[in-house]
Structures are given as C-alpha cells and as structure tokens.
Design an enzyme around this catalytic site. Structure first.
Site, short mmCIF file in Angstrom:
data_model
loop_
_atom_site.label_atom_id
_atom_site.label_comp_id
_atom_site.label_asym_id
_atom_site.label_seq_id
_atom_site.Cartn_x
_atom_site.Cartn_y
_atom_site.Cartn_z
N LEU A 230 0.82 -1.21 0.00
CA LEU A 230 0.00 0.00 0.00
C LEU A 230 0.86 1.26 0.00
O LEU A 230 0.41 2.32 -0.41
CB LEU A 230 -0.95 0.00 1.21
CG LEU A 230 -2.07 -1.05 1.19
CD1 LEU A 230 -2.85 -1.01 2.50
CD2 LEU A 230 -3.01 -0.88 0.01
N HIS B 105 6.32 -9.67 5.29
CA HIS B 105 6.30 -8.36 4.61
C HIS B 105 5.99 -7.25 5.63
O HIS B 105 6.66 -6.22 5.68
CB HIS B 105 5.25 -8.39 3.49
CG HIS B 105 5.04 -7.09 2.78
ND1 HIS B 105 5.28 -6.92 1.44
CD2 HIS B 105 4.60 -5.87 3.24
CE1 HIS B 105 5.00 -5.65 1.11
NE2 HIS B 105 4.57 -5.00 2.18
ZN ZN Z 1 3.97 -3.07 2.63
#
Ligand code: ZN
Length: 161
Positions: free
Chosen positions: A88, A129
């Site tokens: 994002l 992540h």
């Molecule tokens: Zn990320």
C-alpha cells in the site's frame, strides 16, 4: 488516516516496542483493519501510517483478521518460495519476492494476550512483509539491485506526472 508512500523517510525507520497494550492500541488495530478493507490490502504496519510502533495487522482471504504487537520471529524455514507482492506504500508496483515458505512467530494480540503462530504460504509471506515494515525494510529491498532500481524509477515516473 493517510498511508505514507515510498520516498518518505518514515518508512525507513525502525518502529518502537509498545510498552502497554491498552484501549488506544486496541482502537488503533481496529482502524488499521478497516484501512486494509478500504484500500484492498492484505496487511498494514504502524509505520505506514506514521505510527512508529511495533504493530501490524493482517487479513488474508479465507483467514481471520490478525493483529500482531511486538512480534518476534522464532523460526523461518530454509525452503523459500517466490510470489508476487505489492504494498500500500508503493502503489502500482508489483514484483516477485523470494521469502521463506513458512515461519513461526510470537506476538501479542490487541487484547494483550500472547500467542504463537505457525504460518505458511501467503499468510507467512504477508506476515514477513509487514514485519519488515517495523524494521524499515520494504519489499523492494528484497529484490536484486537492478530490479529494485528499475521499479523505483517506474514508480517515480508514475508519481511525478
Ligand atoms: Zn507493505
């Protein structure tokens, strides 16, 4: 709440341990889970909102919503796998990233309860992540140097129009 994007140094900073898991943290985790629904993500970490705290949320399709506070990686598998990732904070950019196939992690949830999770496949990938965000690491850093440069150039071109 706005998501901080590539180029902002905040994404490069290490997040701080959360001393007390209180109502405010619980509220924050709820807001973070709402943001991933809104922005169609699968995970979000504090630093992506400019909140330099060790918290991230994960919601992978077919799985429940998960909150990780002060997480630590206990184990990662030697076996790795490659899968396409996006972020994002780096909208529009996707790349195949090699990561461990499975992990074991210890953390606390939004109620302050400790838990241990063993995950593999996509869930393990998303957790790793998001964990990286707490360390100031982006998925682009996990790529070969030339690939990373190409993608950053592509991102900058897209975002300076
Ligand atoms: Zn990320």
């Amino acid at each position: 709440m706005q998501i901080i994007t590539l180029g902002n140094e905040i994404l490069r900073q290490k997040a701080d341990k959360i001393d007390k898991i209180d109502e405010e943290i619980e509220k924050l985790s709820g807001q973070m889970l709402e943001i991933i629904v809104r922005d169609k993500g699968v995970g979000l970490a504090g630093p992506q909102l400019g909140i330099m705290k060790r918290i991230f949320v994960v919601h992978v399709e077919g799985d429940t919503e998960r909150v990780f506070i002060n997480p630590s990686i206990i184990e990662t598998s030697h076996e790795t796998c490659k899968f396409e990732e996006g972020c994002l904070s780096v909208p529009g950019i996707y790349a195949n990233v090699i990561r461990p196939e499975s992990i074991k992690m210890q953390a606390w949830n939004e109620k302050g309860r400790p838990f241990t999770i063993e995950a593999n496949g996509l869930l393990a990938r998303v957790i790793l992540h998001e964990y990286d965000h707490l360390e100031g690491i982006l998925f682009l850093d996990r790529l070969a140097e030339n690939k990373k440069k190409t993608l950053i150039a592509k991102y900058e071109k897209k975002n300076t129009k």
